[in-house]
Write a protein that holds these residues in place. Sequence first.
Motif: not given
Length: 167
Positions: A41, A48, A83, A94, A112
């Motif tokens: 991420l 995102m 999610s 995620a 996010w």
Amino acid sequence: MHLSAEPLSVTLPPRAAIWVLGDGQARICAELDKLPTDVDLWERPDLMRPGGPMLNLWRLLSRDANWPESRPGGNDVGIAKTSKLIAAKRPRLAPILDSVVCDALGPVKDRWEAFAHAMIDPKRRDRIERAVPDGVEIGVLRAVDVVVVWMAGRHPRSDDSPPVAMQ
């Protein structure tokens, strides 16, 4: 597409499950194909952003999985289920969001982005990874999910206390 969310305890309402495995399958797979499986991420927060594949996938699962017709109130696939479904397919991208995690994050514009920003610091990630017991194979985002829920349970927030994520 195989709907493999059992390890994360996700049960979809029948209408949404029919759509995900039927009419929505090609659209969901197309968005999943745009999300890499080998990045974290904090390495690709651009995925995102509005118009990005993660948000498109989120909308498909939480809003468009409203088969056979749209109905007021949505499809009963809320934040936690959505999610968890995405995390089952892209665990490095995620975070799992639910009411406990959202409360722990405190008021933020973009959850996010808040996760990505918090995880940019390699020292913080290292501390989280070291907290995982030996022999337990989970990624850093799953470790965060567990720690946030545990901390929130141990230290419930009062209205004036800082979010658990900031303590």
